[in-house]
Design a protein around this motif. Structure first.
Motif, PDB file in Angstrom:
ATOM      1  N   PHE A  53      63.547  44.677  26.330  1.00 48.28           N
ATOM      2  CA  PHE A  53      63.848  45.358  25.057  1.00 48.28           C
ATOM      3  C   PHE A  53      63.044  46.639  24.901  1.00 48.28           C
ATOM      4  CE2 PHE A  53      61.175  41.542  24.339  1.00 48.28           C
ATOM      5  CZ  PHE A  53      59.969  42.143  24.029  1.00 48.28           C
TER       6      PHE A  53
ATOM      7  N   VAL B  63      60.720  49.144  22.539  1.00 46.04           N
ATOM      8  CA  VAL B  63      59.788  49.168  21.400  1.00 46.04           C
ATOM      9  C   VAL B  63      59.366  50.617  21.162  1.00 46.04           C
ATOM     10  CG1 VAL B  63      57.561  48.408  20.490  1.00 46.04           C
ATOM     11  CG2 VAL B  63      58.921  46.845  21.878  1.00 46.04           C
TER      12      VAL B  63
ATOM     13  N   ASN C 142      57.791  48.827  33.567  1.00 47.11           N
ATOM     14  CA  ASN C 142      59.062  49.117  34.226  1.00 47.11           C
ATOM     15  C   ASN C 142      58.821  49.504  35.680  1.00 47.11           C
ATOM     16  OD1 ASN C 142      60.952  48.615  32.210  1.00 47.11           O
ATOM     17  ND2 ASN C 142      60.641  50.613  31.258  1.00 47.11           N
TER      18      ASN C 142
ATOM     19  N   GLY D  89      49.559  49.937  23.763  1.00 46.84           N
ATOM     20  CA  GLY D  89      50.540  50.937  23.340  1.00 46.84           C
ATOM     21  C   GLY D  89      51.708  50.207  22.718  1.00 46.84           C
ATOM     22  N   SER D  90      52.915  50.741  22.898  1.00 49.30           N
ATOM     23  CA  SER D  90      54.089  50.153  22.240  1.00 49.30           C
ATOM     24  C   SER D  90      54.310  48.710  22.685  1.00 49.30           C
ATOM     25  CB  SER D  90      55.343  50.985  22.553  1.00 49.30           C
ATOM     26  OG  SER D  90      55.153  52.306  22.114  1.00 49.30           O
ATOM     27  N   ILE D  91      54.430  48.507  24.002  1.00 47.25           N
ATOM     28  CA  ILE D  91      54.734  47.160  24.499  1.00 47.25           C
ATOM     29  C   ILE D  91      53.531  46.243  24.329  1.00 47.25           C
ATOM     30  CG2 ILE D  91      55.068  45.893  26.686  1.00 47.25           C
ATOM     31  CD1 ILE D  91      57.648  46.938  25.419  1.00 47.25           C
TER      32      ILE D  91
ATOM     33  N   ARG E 107      43.293  53.121  23.984  1.00 43.94           N
ATOM     34  CA  ARG E 107      42.744  54.469  23.850  1.00 43.94           C
ATOM     35  C   ARG E 107      42.543  54.797  22.374  1.00 43.94           C
ATOM     36  NH1 ARG E 107      41.082  54.687  28.872  1.00 43.94           N
ATOM     37  NH2 ARG E 107      42.566  55.462  30.408  1.00 43.94           N
TER      38      ARG E 107
ATOM     39  N   GLU F 144      57.402  58.319  33.749  1.00 46.96           N
ATOM     40  CA  GLU F 144      57.520  57.296  34.800  1.00 46.96           C
ATOM     41  C   GLU F 144      58.662  57.626  35.776  1.00 46.96           C
ATOM     42  OE1 GLU F 144      57.531  53.631  32.269  1.00 46.96           O
ATOM     43  OE2 GLU F 144      55.679  53.219  33.386  1.00 46.96           O
TER      44      GLU F 144
ATOM     45  N   CYS G 238      49.904  46.625  30.462  1.00 49.65           N
ATOM     46  CA  CYS G 238      50.920  47.333  29.664  1.00 49.65           C
ATOM     47  C   CYS G 238      50.681  48.838  29.650  1.00 49.65           C
ATOM     48  CB  CYS G 238      50.912  46.813  28.232  1.00 49.65           C
ATOM     49  SG  CYS G 238      51.294  45.059  28.095  1.00 49.65           S
TER      50      CYS G 238
HETATM   51  N1  LIG Z   1      58.239  51.127  25.189  1.00 49.98           N
HETATM   52  C1  LIG Z   1      59.267  50.437  25.624  1.00 49.98           C
HETATM   53  O1  LIG Z   1      60.281  50.296  24.949  1.00 49.98           O
HETATM   54  C2  LIG Z   1      59.207  49.723  26.959  1.00 49.98           C
HETATM   55  C3  LIG Z   1      60.162  48.728  27.249  1.00 49.98           C
HETATM   56  C4  LIG Z   1      60.073  48.021  28.441  1.00 49.98           C
HETATM   57  C5  LIG Z   1      59.086  48.328  29.334  1.00 49.98           C
HETATM   58  N2  LIG Z   1      58.201  49.314  29.058  1.00 49.98           N
HETATM   59  C6  LIG Z   1      57.192  49.607  30.051  1.00 49.98           C
HETATM   60  O2  LIG Z   1      55.940  49.150  29.572  1.00 49.98           O
HETATM   61  C7  LIG Z   1      54.894  49.999  30.062  1.00 49.98           C
HETATM   62  C8  LIG Z   1      54.120  50.530  28.865  1.00 49.98           C
HETATM   63  O3  LIG Z   1      54.996  51.321  28.087  1.00 49.98           O
HETATM   64  P1  LIG Z   1      54.638  51.731  26.583  1.00 49.98           P
HETATM   65  O4  LIG Z   1      55.847  52.392  26.046  1.00 49.98           O
HETATM   66  O5  LIG Z   1      54.040  50.594  25.874  1.00 49.98           O
HETATM   67  O6  LIG Z   1      53.506  52.828  26.887  1.00 49.98           O
HETATM   68  P2  LIG Z   1      52.433  53.416  25.870  1.00 49.98           P
HETATM   69  O7  LIG Z   1      52.906  53.295  24.479  1.00 49.98           O
HETATM   70  O8  LIG Z   1      52.060  54.763  26.407  1.00 49.98           O
HETATM   71  O9  LIG Z   1      51.196  52.413  26.017  1.00 49.98           O
HETATM   72  C9  LIG Z   1      50.276  52.424  27.065  1.00 49.98           C
HETATM   73  C10 LIG Z   1      48.909  52.634  26.450  1.00 49.98           C
HETATM   74  O10 LIG Z   1      47.912  52.310  27.414  1.00 49.98           O
HETATM   75  C11 LIG Z   1      46.874  53.263  27.296  1.00 49.98           C
HETATM   76  N3  LIG Z   1      46.075  53.265  28.519  1.00 49.98           N
HETATM   77  C12 LIG Z   1      46.275  53.925  29.678  1.00 49.98           C
HETATM   78  N4  LIG Z   1      45.315  53.613  30.577  1.00 49.98           N
HETATM   79  C13 LIG Z   1      44.495  52.718  29.955  1.00 49.98           C
HETATM   80  C14 LIG Z   1      43.326  52.026  30.360  1.00 49.98           C
HETATM   81  N5  LIG Z   1      42.813  52.184  31.579  1.00 49.98           N
HETATM   82  N6  LIG Z   1      42.735  51.211  29.465  1.00 49.98           N
HETATM   83  C15 LIG Z   1      43.233  51.049  28.226  1.00 49.98           C
HETATM   84  N7  LIG Z   1      44.350  51.685  27.784  1.00 49.98           N
HETATM   85  C16 LIG Z   1      44.976  52.497  28.644  1.00 49.98           C
HETATM   86  C17 LIG Z   1      47.618  54.534  27.038  1.00 49.98           C
HETATM   87  O11 LIG Z   1      46.781  55.557  26.569  1.00 49.98           O
HETATM   88  P3  LIG Z   1      47.129  57.104  26.962  1.00 49.98           P
HETATM   89  O12 LIG Z   1      48.471  57.388  26.377  1.00 49.98           O
HETATM   90  O13 LIG Z   1      46.016  57.855  26.370  1.00 49.98           O
HETATM   91  O14 LIG Z   1      47.154  57.131  28.472  1.00 49.98           O
HETATM   92  C18 LIG Z   1      48.646  54.064  26.008  1.00 49.98           C
HETATM   93  O15 LIG Z   1      48.100  54.074  24.719  1.00 49.98           O
HETATM   94  C19 LIG Z   1      55.602  51.087  30.866  1.00 49.98           C
HETATM   95  O16 LIG Z   1      55.645  50.759  32.225  1.00 49.98           O
HETATM   96  C20 LIG Z   1      57.018  51.089  30.322  1.00 49.98           C
HETATM   97  O17 LIG Z   1      57.994  51.541  31.241  1.00 49.98           O
HETATM   98  C21 LIG Z   1      58.229  50.015  27.894  1.00 49.98           C
END
Ligand SMILES: NC(=O)c1ccc[n+]([C@@H]2O[C@H](COP(=O)([O-])OP(=O)(O)OC[C@H]3O[C@@H](n4cnc5c(N)ncnc54)[C@H](OP(=O)(O)O)[C@@H]3O)[C@@H](O)[C@H]2O)c1
Length: 344
Positions: free
Chosen positions: A142, A144, A118, A21-23, A43, A294, A90
């Motif tokens: 940061f 994303v 997080n 995903g993003s991170i 996914r 979350e 992630c």
């Molecule tokens: N984005 C930010 O700026 C940021 C910054 C710091 C920390 N974080 C933390 O990093 C973590 C990820 O955040 P994100 O924003 O990157 O989330 P995200 O964009 O939703 O990415 C997670 C991805 O993983 C997929 N997924 C879920 N279960 C899976 C599995 N079993 N196998 C393969 N892929 C799977 C999800 O698909 P589905 O959506 O279909 O479930 C989604 O595409 C979170 O804990 C967040 O708090 C995020």
């Protein structure tokens, strides 16, 4: 056993991103550009975008990195024959246990997995689900976002951190070469709590419907975040936990600075406001896309610690309820109304 992880060794380090995903795409793309062999497990929504558009990473400093679709190793499920040097977990918190069971079922015992998520408890949840792997907490400071298909944008700065472990040390030059310097810590909890304090703004941002910068320039909304942080600081103090400083201001100052009138806040928190105009919290994206949020990993963590040390986390409880009820109302909440609702 996993590959030898020395980037100077004859083969490049292999990194598995679990949750592209993003991170995951940001970290994986940068590590691949620095020489790692990166496998992205994700996914269909994201994998289709990457297969059509490749991966473009942009940064707030204006830099741009492009990986063509044919350069990406994309997997709709975890391949059976991988022995990565490192796994970056992630997925969002609600998906942690399921993802960890998948990893535990197919990866060699002892494979190091860093939770880049997080919250405080994801690494422990994943460790229980995959006892034969080595789960380590990590911290991404940061933000994303995903401005378009296959395009990820980093909107704020900061340095990655993880719990120290011998398996991670040989990979530090790779992270440095990727422009993602990683610091290792004997105890990551102060950093995790320091990050969680900042994440207490996530629900305020998501409920406001505003980009982060605009939301931080609204004093009523800042007062909501200030009240949530002040409440959590009391809980942490009672638990004997000293949160690390992850913003230009010491954690104890945050509520005071956030409550300042906006013209003063602009001056004193100038670095905090160095955010792209369009950046939003990932919780805002979750609400917009109807995905689980979350709240439990962030506000629930404050509530659980408060219960252990017999302190109040009523505001965290109230804002978590508002986020859970949001799909029924679907309307942005104004700052004044949110202050009343959470008693800020
Ligand atoms: N984005 C930010 O700026 C940021 C910054 C710091 C920390 N974080 C933390 O990093 C973590 C990820 O955040 P994100 O924003 O990157 O989330 P995200 O964009 O939703 O990415 C997670 C991805 O993983 C997929 N997924 C879920 N279960 C899976 C599995 N079993 N196998 C393969 N892929 C799977 C999800 O698909 P589905 O959506 O279909 O479930 C989604 O595409 C979170 O804990 C967040 O708090 C995020």
């Amino acid at each position: 056993m996993p590959n030898t992880a020395d980037p100077a060794a004859s083969h490049p380090p292999a990194v598995l991103v679990m949750g592209a995903g993003s991170i995951g795409c940001w970290l994986g793309g940068r590590l691949q550009a620095a020489g790692a062999t990166v496998h992205f497990v994700g996914r269909p929504r994201m994998l289709d975008a990457l297969a059509h558009h490749g991966l473009t990473l942009t940064d707030r400093d204006g830099s741009r990195l492009q990986l063509l679709a044919e350069q990406l190793k994309l997997h709709p499920s975890l391949p059976a024959d991988l022995a990565p040097d490192l796994v970056l977990l992630c997925v969002k918190s609600a998906a942690t246990a399921t993802a960890a069971v998948e990893l535990g079922g197919l990866l060699p015992p002892g494979t190091p997995v860093v939770s880049m998520q997080n919250g405080i408890g994801n690494a422990a949840i994943a460790q229980s689900a995959a006892p034969q792997l080595v789960l380590l907490p990590g911290m991404v400071p940061f933000n994303v976002s995903e401005p378009g298909p296959g395009h990820l944008h980093r909107g704020t700065d900061g340095q990655l951190a993880a719990q120290d472990h011998p398996a991670l040390r040989p990979l530090l030059p790779l992270f440095a070469a990727a422009g993602l310097p990683l610091t290792l810590h004997a105890d990551l909890r102060p950093l995790q709590w320091g990050k969680l304090l900042l994440n207490l703004n996530n629900a305020v941002n998501a409920l406001s419907g505003l980009p982060l910068r605009a939301q931080l320039l609204d004093r009523d909304l800042r007062c909501c975040t200030a009240a949530l942080i002040a409440e959590a600081l009391v809980v942490l103090r009672r638990a004997g936990i000293e949160p690390a400083r992850l913003s230009p201001l010491p954690p104890d100052w945050l509520p005071w600075v956030l409550r300042l009138p906006t013209p003063l806040f602009r001056v004193l928190a100038a670095r905090m406001l160095r955010i792209d105009d369009q950046a939003r919290s990932s919780m805002a994206d979750d609400l917009a896309l109807g995905r689980p949020t979350e709240v439990d990993a962030i506000y629930g963590e404050v509530q659980r610690l408060a219960a252990r040390v017999q302190a109040s986390a009523a505001r965290s409880g109230r804002i978590a309820e508002l986020v859970k009820a949001w799909p029924e109302h679907h309307l942005p909440v104004a700052g004044r109304a949110l202050r009343r609702a959470i008693g800020a």
